[in-house]
Design an enzyme around this catalytic site. Sequence first.
Site, short mmCIF file in Angstrom:
data_model
loop_
_atom_site.label_atom_id
_atom_site.label_comp_id
_atom_site.label_asym_id
_atom_site.label_seq_id
_atom_site.Cartn_x
_atom_site.Cartn_y
_atom_site.Cartn_z
N ARG A 1 -61.38 -33.86 32.01
CA ARG A 1 -60.09 -34.01 31.32
C ARG A 1 -59.29 -35.19 31.87
O ARG A 1 -58.54 -35.83 31.13
CB ARG A 1 -59.30 -32.70 31.42
CG ARG A 1 -59.88 -31.61 30.53
CD ARG A 1 -59.31 -30.24 30.82
NE ARG A 1 -59.79 -29.24 29.86
CZ ARG A 1 -59.72 -27.93 30.05
NH1 ARG A 1 -59.18 -27.45 31.17
NH2 ARG A 1 -60.18 -27.10 29.14
N ARG B 1 -65.75 -25.00 34.90
CA ARG B 1 -64.29 -25.04 34.90
C ARG B 1 -63.77 -26.06 35.92
O ARG B 1 -62.79 -26.76 35.68
CB ARG B 1 -63.71 -23.65 35.17
CG ARG B 1 -64.01 -22.65 34.04
CD ARG B 1 -63.22 -21.35 34.21
NE ARG B 1 -61.79 -21.60 34.03
CZ ARG B 1 -61.17 -21.66 32.85
NH1 ARG B 1 -61.86 -21.49 31.74
NH2 ARG B 1 -59.87 -21.86 32.79
N HIS C 1 -63.72 -26.99 26.33
CA HIS C 1 -63.31 -25.63 26.69
C HIS C 1 -64.32 -25.02 27.65
O HIS C 1 -65.51 -25.31 27.59
CB HIS C 1 -63.22 -24.76 25.43
CG HIS C 1 -63.01 -23.31 25.71
ND1 HIS C 1 -61.76 -22.78 25.95
CD2 HIS C 1 -63.88 -22.27 25.79
CE1 HIS C 1 -61.87 -21.48 26.18
NE2 HIS C 1 -63.14 -21.14 26.08
N ASN D 1 -57.68 -31.90 25.03
CA ASN D 1 -58.14 -32.04 26.42
C ASN D 1 -59.65 -31.92 26.56
O ASN D 1 -60.17 -31.38 27.53
CB ASN D 1 -57.42 -31.04 27.33
CG ASN D 1 -57.68 -29.59 26.93
OD1 ASN D 1 -58.38 -29.33 25.95
ND2 ASN D 1 -57.12 -28.68 27.69
N THR E 1 -55.79 -27.89 32.68
CA THR E 1 -55.59 -27.92 31.23
C THR E 1 -54.84 -29.18 30.80
O THR E 1 -55.17 -29.79 29.79
CB THR E 1 -54.80 -26.67 30.79
OG1 THR E 1 -55.52 -25.50 31.18
CG2 THR E 1 -54.60 -26.66 29.29
N LYS F 1 -64.48 -30.24 22.10
CA LYS F 1 -63.51 -30.11 21.02
C LYS F 1 -63.54 -31.33 20.10
O LYS F 1 -64.16 -32.35 20.42
CB LYS F 1 -62.11 -29.93 21.62
CG LYS F 1 -61.96 -28.67 22.49
CD LYS F 1 -60.57 -28.58 23.09
CE LYS F 1 -60.42 -27.36 23.97
NZ LYS F 1 -59.06 -27.25 24.56
#
Length: 383
Positions: free
Chosen positions: A191, A174, A204, A201, A180, A100
């Site tokens: 993260r 993941r 994705h 964070n 999150t 991000k």
Amino acid sequence: MVYDYFDKYIFTCEMYDEEADKILKLILNFFPFDNSVQVIDPEKGKFLLRRYQIPTLNLATLQIGNIVNIFSKLLLITDCAPLTHRTLFKGSEHTFALIKPCPPSMHGKIITYIMQKGFRIVRMKNGKVNKDFGVMLYRNLAGNEKLPLIINYITSGEVIGLELVAPYAVSKWRDCLGATDPKKAAPGTLRYLYGQDQLKNVAHGCNDPQDAAEMLEEYFGYAGNLPRIPFSATYKDCTCCVIKPHAILDGNMGAIIEMITTSGKFYISAMAMFSLTHANAKEFYEVYKGVFTEYEDMSIHLCEGQCVALEIKSEDPSINCVCQFRKLCGPRDPELCRQLYPETIRAKYGKSILHNAVHCTDLPEDGEREVEYFFKLISVHEN
């Protein structure tokens, strides 16, 4: 892992025969016990190469889609035998990852983290995404009151999309991301290390293989002759840097990107991963033909695996970007760099004049041309 002496991996390959002017379909057998190979022409039922030890060859280079150099013969690996596939690629999946908007100084660290976790990056490019892409990316959050805020954030700046390959890559990625909310993420997760809050964070991850496949097509695919997510190259006041295949296989791509983005002098305005053919590589290096004795070997190495092309621009537009960036890279010989310019890219990550980590534009007038070669010419050929 302990190998039996007779264990072997079987790959199907293609090789261009210049004398016959045709593509040969070949079998490459790789014996991990002693890093030896043999090459067979099944049509003629004969050996092109009887079993021979090549210490530099390893399973990291024997990936479908890679080109391997066997005594200056270039073999494109197109597939492998079922047992080889089950052994080497058991549970292998592709997933989509999106870095991000975040400070560019973090990009190299994140890429290094990804590679150290055992993912193979097979596609990568930076760019900007629009609202429609954001809606598709977060369609599982439809109706969530925070969705507009999330979409506004990921469309606010540069992102980097990656295709990652690993056993059970979707769930593994993941797990690497963590919760999150970075405050709730497990220590060591991405993260936890780099996230600021639930919105910022870092990255994705997709929910399942189908979701990953759809997002990969959306980010890396084409609509007609145009990429859905355009390349961000400007082709103006720039220089070209190419991270060579050996540096990627050695896991140094992220560190090189970090050196550039934290130099305080340069920034990366465009980046993308490419797989070159031998003809592409020779064409790109043609200016060195008859100048460098390593011209042919340079061309072969550039297509031996994936490379990453970067458009580099100067933080100070008044300086000559091509000349100044060459100083950050250092001379062609890494050994000379280590003696005289130890803080350069080639001093830190080069191994020889051929495997010297990066290519950088030599002549000021060639910066834009070299960037265009990758982001205009090669990108169209790959479509």
